[in-house]
Design a protein around this motif. Structure first.
Motif, PDB file in Angstrom:
ATOM      1  N   ALA A 129      51.434  54.198  26.907  1.00  0.00           N
ATOM      2  CA  ALA A 129      50.856  55.484  26.505  1.00  0.00           C
ATOM      3  C   ALA A 129      51.925  56.385  25.926  1.00  0.00           C
ATOM      4  CB  ALA A 129      50.213  56.162  27.710  1.00  0.00           C
TER       5      ALA A 129
ATOM      6  N   ARG B  41      51.999  62.975  26.109  1.00  0.00           N
ATOM      7  CA  ARG B  41      51.504  64.168  25.427  1.00  0.00           C
ATOM      8  C   ARG B  41      52.492  65.294  25.638  1.00  0.00           C
ATOM      9  NH1 ARG B  41      47.356  62.830  21.996  1.00  0.00           N
ATOM     10  NH2 ARG B  41      46.186  61.142  22.944  1.00  0.00           N
TER      11      ARG B  41
ATOM     12  N   ARG C 242      51.448  49.022  11.958  1.00  0.00           N
ATOM     13  CA  ARG C 242      50.283  49.765  12.418  1.00  0.00           C
ATOM     14  C   ARG C 242      49.002  49.006  12.074  1.00  0.00           C
ATOM     15  NH1 ARG C 242      51.700  54.578  14.160  1.00  0.00           N
ATOM     16  NH2 ARG C 242      53.707  55.411  13.491  1.00  0.00           N
TER      17      ARG C 242
ATOM     18  N   CYS D 220      43.173  51.167  10.002  1.00  0.00           N
ATOM     19  CA  CYS D 220      42.197  52.098  10.575  1.00  0.00           C
ATOM     20  C   CYS D 220      40.797  51.497  10.408  1.00  0.00           C
ATOM     21  CB  CYS D 220      42.286  53.453   9.875  1.00  0.00           C
ATOM     22  SG  CYS D 220      41.155  54.684  10.551  1.00  0.00           S
TER      23      CYS D 220
ATOM     24  N   GLN E 154      37.585  60.858  13.031  1.00  0.00           N
ATOM     25  CA  GLN E 154      38.173  59.529  12.940  1.00  0.00           C
ATOM     26  C   GLN E 154      37.998  58.967  11.526  1.00  0.00           C
ATOM     27  OE1 GLN E 154      36.141  57.528  16.187  1.00  0.00           O
ATOM     28  NE2 GLN E 154      37.944  57.705  17.484  1.00  0.00           N
TER      29      GLN E 154
ATOM     30  N   ASP F 237      52.060  57.872  15.805  1.00  0.00           N
ATOM     31  CA  ASP F 237      51.409  57.083  16.854  1.00  0.00           C
ATOM     32  C   ASP F 237      50.196  57.810  17.422  1.00  0.00           C
ATOM     33  OD1 ASP F 237      53.101  54.948  16.640  1.00  0.00           O
ATOM     34  OD2 ASP F 237      54.272  55.388  18.439  1.00  0.00           O
ATOM     35  N   ARG F 238      50.364  59.095  17.672  1.00  0.00           N
ATOM     36  CA  ARG F 238      49.253  59.867  18.232  1.00  0.00           C
ATOM     37  C   ARG F 238      48.077  59.909  17.271  1.00  0.00           C
ATOM     38  NH1 ARG F 238      52.233  65.151  20.914  1.00  0.00           N
ATOM     39  NH2 ARG F 238      53.778  63.997  22.131  1.00  0.00           N
TER      40      ARG F 238
ATOM     41  N   THR G 140      47.357  57.658  14.957  1.00  0.00           N
ATOM     42  CA  THR G 140      46.750  56.330  14.926  1.00  0.00           C
ATOM     43  C   THR G 140      45.862  56.097  16.141  1.00  0.00           C
ATOM     44  OG1 THR G 140      48.607  55.430  13.667  1.00  0.00           O
ATOM     45  CG2 THR G 140      47.232  53.857  14.863  1.00  0.00           C
ATOM     46  N   GLU G 141      46.362  56.477  17.314  1.00  0.00           N
ATOM     47  CA  GLU G 141      45.598  56.277  18.549  1.00  0.00           C
ATOM     48  C   GLU G 141      44.332  57.128  18.578  1.00  0.00           C
ATOM     49  OE1 GLU G 141      48.494  57.084  21.520  1.00  0.00           O
ATOM     50  OE2 GLU G 141      49.540  55.182  21.227  1.00  0.00           O
ATOM     51  N   ALA G 142      44.332  58.234  17.842  1.00  0.00           N
ATOM     52  CA  ALA G 142      43.150  59.093  17.782  1.00  0.00           C
ATOM     53  C   ALA G 142      42.131  58.594  16.762  1.00  0.00           C
ATOM     54  CB  ALA G 142      43.561  60.521  17.439  1.00  0.00           C
TER      55      ALA G 142
END
Length: 328
Positions: free
Chosen positions: A202, A205, A227, A230, A246, A265-266, A268-270
């Protein structure tokens, strides 16, 4: 009779007590690349040189663009490993503002090397001389170090040699610092957090709003990875006052207080698509300097691409709307 004392120019009380002007040469520009040489000029509160230090570093791999930095595998074979000079280098940086030309790059490279060596440098803030020259509105044709040197009449002797680049930067930083002080300009300082080896899946944050005088916490680093694509279609541009959705394409430009790769990274994860350039398909550009002359910022202005700063982007990331055609 004694000659009358001339009044000393005022100096902003909030300015730092000392600076470490740094240059590193590397095997490349990626997050897995290694340092092949490093130099530090330590300056006092008003930019006067106190001492300097230089070391080559054995990267334990191909040295990369030898035609740029001039350091061959043979030259570096007997050089110390970064771990062998980490403690001395950290001591030279300790308690000072980290100054570099494109400081986010030099700090990121050093911070990763410190992380690999299992140590940290106690540096709280960095200052980028590119950002400072923009704040001073210096009449430069571009923001290369050679242009800044020419503006202040500083002669480069060995471009892309860490020690000479650090010397040149120290010599141009001193008049820049004094001009900023004379103008009462707040210095553009960014939080400079140490990195630690990646141990958790993780991404932690953290607030993007940490500023001068804040307590810093370690950030995490992991080797680069490709990466994933998407999975969501691009819903278009960010609307004024609207939410991130998204699939939106986001690009980043300029210096950030949180390391660029972690912001990516944040995103991409979102569920966002991280783009390396700005086009008509870009949903938003994240930059703390919207008026910059970077390719992305200029292109965003030309296309009317929505622009938000790092703090606002962090807020938007906390409430990303799901892609409607995927989640219903």
């Amino acid at each position: 009779m004694h000659a009358p004392q001339l009044p000393q120019p005022s100096w902003p009380q909030a300015y730092p007590d000392g600076y470490a002007v740094v240059d590193v040469e590397t095997t490349g520009l990626g997050r897995d690349d290694r340092i092949v040489s490093a130099a530090v000029y330590r300056l006092d509160a008003r930019g006067e040189v106190q001492d300097h230090w230089y070391t080559p570093v054995n990267p334990q791999r191909d040295p990369g663009p030898v035609w740029i930095h001039g350091l061959t595998s043979e030259t570096l074979a007997d050089a110390p490993l970064f771990g062998e000079v980490a403690a001395e280098l950290a001591e030279r940086l300790s308690g000072r503002v980290f100054v570099a030309h494109n400081a986010v790059f030099d700090w990121s490279m050093l911070a990763r090397e410190f992380a690999r060596a299992g140590t940290v440098a106690r540096v709280q803030h960095r200052l980028c001389t590119i950002v400072l020259s923009k704040a001073l509105a210096l009449p430069l044709p571009n923001h290369k170090l050679e242009s800044l040197a020419a503006h202040f009449g500083v002669v480069q002797q060995r471009a892309h040699h860490a020690l000479d680049d650090a010397r040149v930067l120290a010599e141009v930083f001193r008049p820049s610092l004094r001009q900023a002080a004379a103008d009462g300009l707040p210095l553009p300082l960014h939080a400079c957090r140490p990195l630690t080896e990646w141990v958790d899946a993780a991404v932690p944050r953290q607030s993007a709003s940490a500023g001068y005088g804040s307590t810093y916490r370690p950030m995490s680093w992991r080797p680069s990875r490709k990466r994933p694509a998407c999975p969501y279609p691009n819903p278009g541009r960010l609307e004024a006052g609207g939410r991130l959705v998204q699939g939106m394409r986001v690009a980043f430009s300029g210096d950030t207080s949180i390391e660029r790769e972690l912001l990516e990274d944040r995103a991409t994860e979102a569920g966002l698509h991280v783009s390396s350039s700005v086009s008509r398909l870009t949903s938003l550009l994240v930059t703390n300097d919207p008026g910059a002359l970077t390719t992305k910022a200029v292109r965003a202005r030309q296309l009317g691409t929505p622009v938000v700063d790092e703090r606002r982007f962090a807020e938007l990331l906390g409430d990303v709307a799901p892609a409607p055609d995927v989640h219903g």
